[in-house]
Design a protein around this motif. Structure first.
Motif, PDB file in Angstrom:
ATOM      1  N   LYS A  36       0.841  -1.205   0.000  1.00 52.01           N
ATOM      2  CA  LYS A  36       0.000   0.000   0.000  1.00 52.01           C
ATOM      3  C   LYS A  36       0.873   1.250   0.000  1.00 52.01           C
ATOM      4  O   LYS A  36       2.061   1.182   0.318  1.00 52.01           O
ATOM      5  CB  LYS A  36      -0.882   0.014   1.258  1.00 52.01           C
ATOM      6  CG  LYS A  36      -1.801  -1.139   1.416  1.00 52.01           C
ATOM      7  CD  LYS A  36      -2.638  -0.903   2.659  1.00 52.01           C
ATOM      8  CE  LYS A  36      -2.729  -2.157   3.474  1.00 52.01           C
ATOM      9  NZ  LYS A  36      -3.406  -1.958   4.733  1.00 52.01           N
ATOM     10  N   PRO A  37       0.275   2.393  -0.272  1.00 51.40           N
ATOM     11  CA  PRO A  37       1.030   3.643  -0.101  1.00 51.40           C
ATOM     12  C   PRO A  37       1.398   3.830   1.376  1.00 51.40           C
ATOM     13  O   PRO A  37       0.691   3.383   2.278  1.00 51.40           O
ATOM     14  CB  PRO A  37       0.044   4.728  -0.547  1.00 51.40           C
ATOM     15  CG  PRO A  37      -0.967   4.019  -1.389  1.00 51.40           C
ATOM     16  CD  PRO A  37      -1.028   2.616  -0.884  1.00 51.40           C
ATOM     17  N   VAL A  38       2.497   4.510   1.620  1.00 46.63           N
ATOM     18  CA  VAL A  38       3.022   4.665   2.974  1.00 46.63           C
ATOM     19  C   VAL A  38       2.014   5.367   3.882  1.00 46.63           C
ATOM     20  O   VAL A  38       1.930   5.069   5.075  1.00 46.63           O
ATOM     21  CB  VAL A  38       4.364   5.431   2.946  1.00 46.63           C
ATOM     22  CG1 VAL A  38       4.877   5.705   4.343  1.00 46.63           C
ATOM     23  CG2 VAL A  38       5.385   4.657   2.138  1.00 46.63           C
ATOM     24  N   ARG A  39       1.234   6.245   3.364  1.00 41.32           N
ATOM     25  CA  ARG A  39       0.251   6.968   4.181  1.00 41.32           C
ATOM     26  C   ARG A  39      -0.809   6.049   4.768  1.00 41.32           C
ATOM     27  O   ARG A  39      -1.437   6.369   5.773  1.00 41.32           O
ATOM     28  CB  ARG A  39      -0.439   8.042   3.344  1.00 41.32           C
ATOM     29  CG  ARG A  39       0.484   9.146   2.958  1.00 41.32           C
ATOM     30  CD  ARG A  39      -0.232  10.186   2.151  1.00 41.32           C
ATOM     31  NE  ARG A  39       0.730  11.182   1.720  1.00 41.32           N
ATOM     32  CZ  ARG A  39       0.560  11.978   0.712  1.00 41.32           C
ATOM     33  NH1 ARG A  39      -0.553  11.912   0.004  1.00 41.32           N
ATOM     34  NH2 ARG A  39       1.483  12.854   0.386  1.00 41.32           N
ATOM     35  N   GLU A  40      -1.030   4.899   4.150  1.00 38.04           N
ATOM     36  CA  GLU A  40      -2.060   3.967   4.615  1.00 38.04           C
ATOM     37  C   GLU A  40      -1.514   2.890   5.555  1.00 38.04           C
ATOM     38  O   GLU A  40      -2.250   2.006   5.970  1.00 38.04           O
ATOM     39  CB  GLU A  40      -2.737   3.304   3.418  1.00 38.04           C
ATOM     40  CG  GLU A  40      -3.494   4.265   2.539  1.00 38.04           C
ATOM     41  CD  GLU A  40      -4.119   3.568   1.346  1.00 38.04           C
ATOM     42  OE1 GLU A  40      -4.291   2.329   1.396  1.00 38.04           O
ATOM     43  OE2 GLU A  40      -4.441   4.266   0.373  1.00 38.04           O
ATOM     44  N   TYR A  41      -0.235   2.933   5.868  1.00 42.34           N
ATOM     45  CA  TYR A  41       0.354   1.932   6.756  1.00 42.34           C
ATOM     46  C   TYR A  41      -0.231   2.041   8.161  1.00 42.34           C
ATOM     47  O   TYR A  41      -0.521   3.128   8.648  1.00 42.34           O
ATOM     48  CB  TYR A  41       1.863   2.103   6.868  1.00 42.34           C
ATOM     49  CG  TYR A  41       2.668   1.610   5.690  1.00 42.34           C
ATOM     50  CD1 TYR A  41       2.077   0.967   4.614  1.00 42.34           C
ATOM     51  CD2 TYR A  41       4.040   1.782   5.658  1.00 42.34           C
ATOM     52  CE1 TYR A  41       2.819   0.519   3.548  1.00 42.34           C
ATOM     53  CE2 TYR A  41       4.795   1.337   4.597  1.00 42.34           C
ATOM     54  CZ  TYR A  41       4.175   0.711   3.539  1.00 42.34           C
ATOM     55  OH  TYR A  41       4.918   0.273   2.486  1.00 42.34           O
ATOM     56  N   HIS A  42      -0.347   0.895   8.803  1.00 38.62           N
ATOM     57  CA  HIS A  42      -0.668   0.840  10.225  1.00 38.62           C
ATOM     58  C   HIS A  42       0.630   0.511  10.945  1.00 38.62           C
ATOM     59  O   HIS A  42       1.495  -0.179  10.414  1.00 38.62           O
ATOM     60  CB  HIS A  42      -1.716  -0.249  10.504  1.00 38.62           C
ATOM     61  CG  HIS A  42      -3.012   0.019   9.834  1.00 38.62           C
ATOM     62  ND1 HIS A  42      -3.906   0.945  10.294  1.00 38.62           N
ATOM     63  CD2 HIS A  42      -3.574  -0.519   8.727  1.00 38.62           C
ATOM     64  CE1 HIS A  42      -4.957   0.967   9.514  1.00 38.62           C
ATOM     65  NE2 HIS A  42      -4.776   0.088   8.536  1.00 38.62           N
ATOM     66  N   LEU A  47       6.674   0.382  14.374  1.00 46.64           N
ATOM     67  CA  LEU A  47       7.124  -0.269  13.140  1.00 46.64           C
ATOM     68  C   LEU A  47       5.931  -0.438  12.206  1.00 46.64           C
ATOM     69  O   LEU A  47       4.816  -0.692  12.665  1.00 46.64           O
ATOM     70  CB  LEU A  47       7.710  -1.651  13.445  1.00 46.64           C
ATOM     71  CG  LEU A  47       8.916  -1.696  14.365  1.00 46.64           C
ATOM     72  CD1 LEU A  47       9.219  -3.131  14.765  1.00 46.64           C
ATOM     73  CD2 LEU A  47      10.113  -1.086  13.684  1.00 46.64           C
ATOM     74  N   PRO A  48       6.146  -0.355  10.907  1.00 45.63           N
ATOM     75  CA  PRO A  48       5.041  -0.651   9.990  1.00 45.63           C
ATOM     76  C   PRO A  48       4.526  -2.070  10.239  1.00 45.63           C
ATOM     77  O   PRO A  48       5.308  -2.987  10.532  1.00 45.63           O
ATOM     78  CB  PRO A  48       5.671  -0.532   8.605  1.00 45.63           C
ATOM     79  CG  PRO A  48       6.903   0.276   8.796  1.00 45.63           C
ATOM     80  CD  PRO A  48       7.364   0.026  10.195  1.00 45.63           C
ATOM     81  N   ALA A  49       3.215  -2.254  10.133  1.00 44.02           N
ATOM     82  CA  ALA A  49       2.611  -3.556  10.429  1.00 44.02           C
ATOM     83  C   ALA A  49       3.207  -4.660   9.564  1.00 44.02           C
ATOM     84  O   ALA A  49       3.436  -5.773  10.036  1.00 44.02           O
ATOM     85  CB  ALA A  49       1.100  -3.489  10.246  1.00 44.02           C
ATOM     86  N   TRP A  50       3.479  -4.366   8.283  1.00 41.48           N
ATOM     87  CA  TRP A  50       4.029  -5.401   7.415  1.00 41.48           C
ATOM     88  C   TRP A  50       5.392  -5.855   7.917  1.00 41.48           C
ATOM     89  O   TRP A  50       5.707  -7.036   7.881  1.00 41.48           O
ATOM     90  CB  TRP A  50       4.129  -4.926   5.966  1.00 41.48           C
ATOM     91  CG  TRP A  50       5.108  -3.818   5.727  1.00 41.48           C
ATOM     92  CD1 TRP A  50       4.847  -2.481   5.710  1.00 41.48           C
ATOM     93  CD2 TRP A  50       6.509  -3.956   5.489  1.00 41.48           C
ATOM     94  NE1 TRP A  50       5.999  -1.774   5.474  1.00 41.48           N
ATOM     95  CE2 TRP A  50       7.034  -2.649   5.326  1.00 41.48           C
ATOM     96  CE3 TRP A  50       7.375  -5.035   5.386  1.00 41.48           C
ATOM     97  CZ2 TRP A  50       8.372  -2.409   5.074  1.00 41.48           C
ATOM     98  CZ3 TRP A  50       8.713  -4.791   5.139  1.00 41.48           C
ATOM     99  CH2 TRP A  50       9.200  -3.489   4.985  1.00 41.48           C
ATOM    100  N   PHE A  51       6.210  -4.925   8.408  1.00 41.98           N
ATOM    101  CA  PHE A  51       7.527  -5.282   8.926  1.00 41.98           C
ATOM    102  C   PHE A  51       7.402  -6.044  10.243  1.00 41.98           C
ATOM    103  O   PHE A  51       8.094  -7.037  10.462  1.00 41.98           O
ATOM    104  CB  PHE A  51       8.383  -4.031   9.127  1.00 41.98           C
ATOM    105  CG  PHE A  51       9.763  -4.342   9.614  1.00 41.98           C
ATOM    106  CD1 PHE A  51      10.750  -4.708   8.735  1.00 41.98           C
ATOM    107  CD2 PHE A  51      10.069  -4.289  10.969  1.00 41.98           C
ATOM    108  CE1 PHE A  51      12.028  -5.016   9.180  1.00 41.98           C
ATOM    109  CE2 PHE A  51      11.335  -4.589  11.427  1.00 41.98           C
ATOM    110  CZ  PHE A  51      12.316  -4.961  10.526  1.00 41.98           C
TER     111      PHE A  51
END
Length: 93
Positions: A36-42, A47-51
């Protein structure tokens, strides 16, 4: 065929299977949530959720799975050939 080879082949396949599952876990979270675009990260713990899920949580999950696999499915296998062990036992008498 030496039964030790059957055991070691089975354990090697289990290890390869776990490595493949680890890669699938990592890839699914890293590219699934990270696409996703970085603005939509949780974020989780900053830390970003994906990481977090692919690297941090994945490390703990697969460390536990490795422990379980080694503790309950792997067997101790002697390195010596059977006749050599028999000769050693006879010499010790």
């Amino acid at each position: 065929m030496d039964p030790r080879f059957k055991i070691s082949n089975r354990e090697a396949l289990m290890g390869i299977g776990l490595a493949v599952l680890n890669f699938i876990w990592w890839y699914a979270f890293a590219y699934g949530l990270g696409g996703k675009p970085v603005r939509e990260y949780h974020y989780i713990w900053g830390l970003p959720a994906w990481f977090f899920y692919s690297c941090v949580a994945g490390f703990f999950v697969f460390s536990i799975l490795v422990y379980i696999m080694v503790k309950f499915f792997f067997k101790d296998v002697p390195f010596e050939d059977e006749p050599e062990r028999q000769n050693l036992k006879e010499e010790q008498r």
